[in-house]
Design a protein around this motif. Sequence first.
Motif, PDB file in Angstrom:
ATOM      1  N   ALA A 325       0.862  -1.179   0.000  1.00  0.00           N
ATOM      2  CA  ALA A 325       0.000   0.000   0.000  1.00  0.00           C
ATOM      3  C   ALA A 325       0.895   1.225   0.000  1.00  0.00           C
ATOM      4  N   GLU A 327       1.075   4.993   0.218  1.00  0.00           N
ATOM      5  CA  GLU A 327       0.183   6.056   0.693  1.00  0.00           C
ATOM      6  C   GLU A 327       0.973   7.340   0.920  1.00  0.00           C
ATOM      7  N   LEU A 331      -1.770   6.406   6.563  1.00  0.00           N
ATOM      8  CA  LEU A 331      -1.153   5.152   6.114  1.00  0.00           C
ATOM      9  C   LEU A 331      -1.868   3.892   6.616  1.00  0.00           C
ATOM     10  N   HIS A 334      -5.730   3.445   5.559  1.00  0.00           N
ATOM     11  CA  HIS A 334      -5.920   3.053   4.162  1.00  0.00           C
ATOM     12  C   HIS A 334      -5.404   1.626   3.928  1.00  0.00           C
ATOM     13  N   ALA A 349       2.801  -1.560   4.133  1.00  0.00           N
ATOM     14  CA  ALA A 349       2.395  -0.169   3.917  1.00  0.00           C
ATOM     15  C   ALA A 349       3.611   0.732   3.946  1.00  0.00           C
ATOM     16  N   ASP A 351       4.933   4.959   3.365  1.00  0.00           N
ATOM     17  CA  ASP A 351       4.632   6.357   3.096  1.00  0.00           C
ATOM     18  C   ASP A 351       5.574   6.804   1.981  1.00  0.00           C
TER      19      ASP A 351
END
Length: 403
Positions: A325, A327, A331, A334, A349, A351
């Motif tokens: 993911a 993002e 973070l 989502h 995930a 950033d």
Amino acid sequence: MTASLQGKKILLGVTGGIAAYKAVEVLRLLVTAGAQVQVVMTAAAQQFVTPLTFQALSGETVRTDLFGPGTEPLEHISLGQAVDAIVIAPATANCLAKLAAGIGDDLLTTVILAASRPILVCPAMNVKMYENPVVQENLGKLRQRGFHILEPAAGEMACGAYGSGRLPEPPDIVAAIACLVTPPDLGGRRILVSAGPTHEDLDPVRFLTNRSTGKMGYAVAAVARRRGAEVTLVSGPTALPAPWGVSRYLVRTALEMQAALESLFSQCDVLIMSAAVSDYRPAGLAEQKIKRGEEEMLVKLTHNPDIVAGLGARRQQQQVLVGFAAETQDLLEHATTKLQRKNLDLIVANDVSAPDAGFAVDTNRVTILDRQGGVEVLPLLSKEEVADRILDRVAALLAERRG
Ligand code: CTP
């Protein structure tokens, strides 16, 4: 991308072929990867490159002789046992014949006779020599006895001939050595990895894409192979070479990536979906280059399929699915929604707005979320280290499912 060989001890045997110059680069890469390397050269190898070159790069005295001043009495036995792995690069036809026959008439061949560690042999010679039945017979004997043989590459050779017999590129030799010294905890597992961006064509010369370079997915593929998995990589356009030992399918668009992954999915135990798939593509493909026109231009886009969600909907329970993911805000919230919506086991995930994480850099700072609500926050790591941590979680899930 070089594997970490921190703390590993490697013996590099160099025999007398023109490709001996490439052994210098193998040594340099091994040292850069953190290995401690002892070089052993044959007399013929010293006709091509001097021991001093290897000595300067390894920081160790190069061993060349079985007898004589400066040799320890039992060196031919201790050298091959005090290391994690042995590699002979290049290995000439003469060296292969001696190894196959069990001859020990110089330091290197004697070390091999006494060795108790994995041995990687990298043959390199003229194509006619390589195809000679006696050379092939010797290679067959060595394979049977548990030697690891790195097949020579095809291409133009130093003698001007074209064919099989070239020493593989040094990074591939180092990747093969890394395999030998890494516990094969993913042995027998089939891992499918997607990587890179997609290109969505607008006209014959323009496309929509994103900033992904494929580095994270390629690191996952390389590390999974190193840990013994059979790895297939489906890659969007990138500048990266295929990782050693990995089957790679090159695709351009999201639709091509979907077709490739759908055809490979049922045969895999694990899917790691790190590709940055474009969510939209131009609604129509202009047949000719779009000419400069009005001040403003509207491009109509249409949805691309959510590839991993489609695969998640028809997955088998024992398969492990990992998504990423990317993002720029909220973070964890989502990423959690994506984990559930796409029916994944894990989501990684990150950033992508942080300068040291995400696209085009060699490091990443990620958080791994699981279906039970577990949140593993990892520090800033190299992409290879991140790959290892993801694969640790995958290995644990595979072991759980095996029961
Ligand atoms: N993914 C996919 N197909 C798409 C888009 C994304 O399979 N068309 C996969 C990615 O490879 C990744 C995961 O879905 O493993 C999440 O991708 P991401 O771009 O973060 O999420 P999206 O679902 O595209 O949602 P959004 O763009 O709204 O953040």
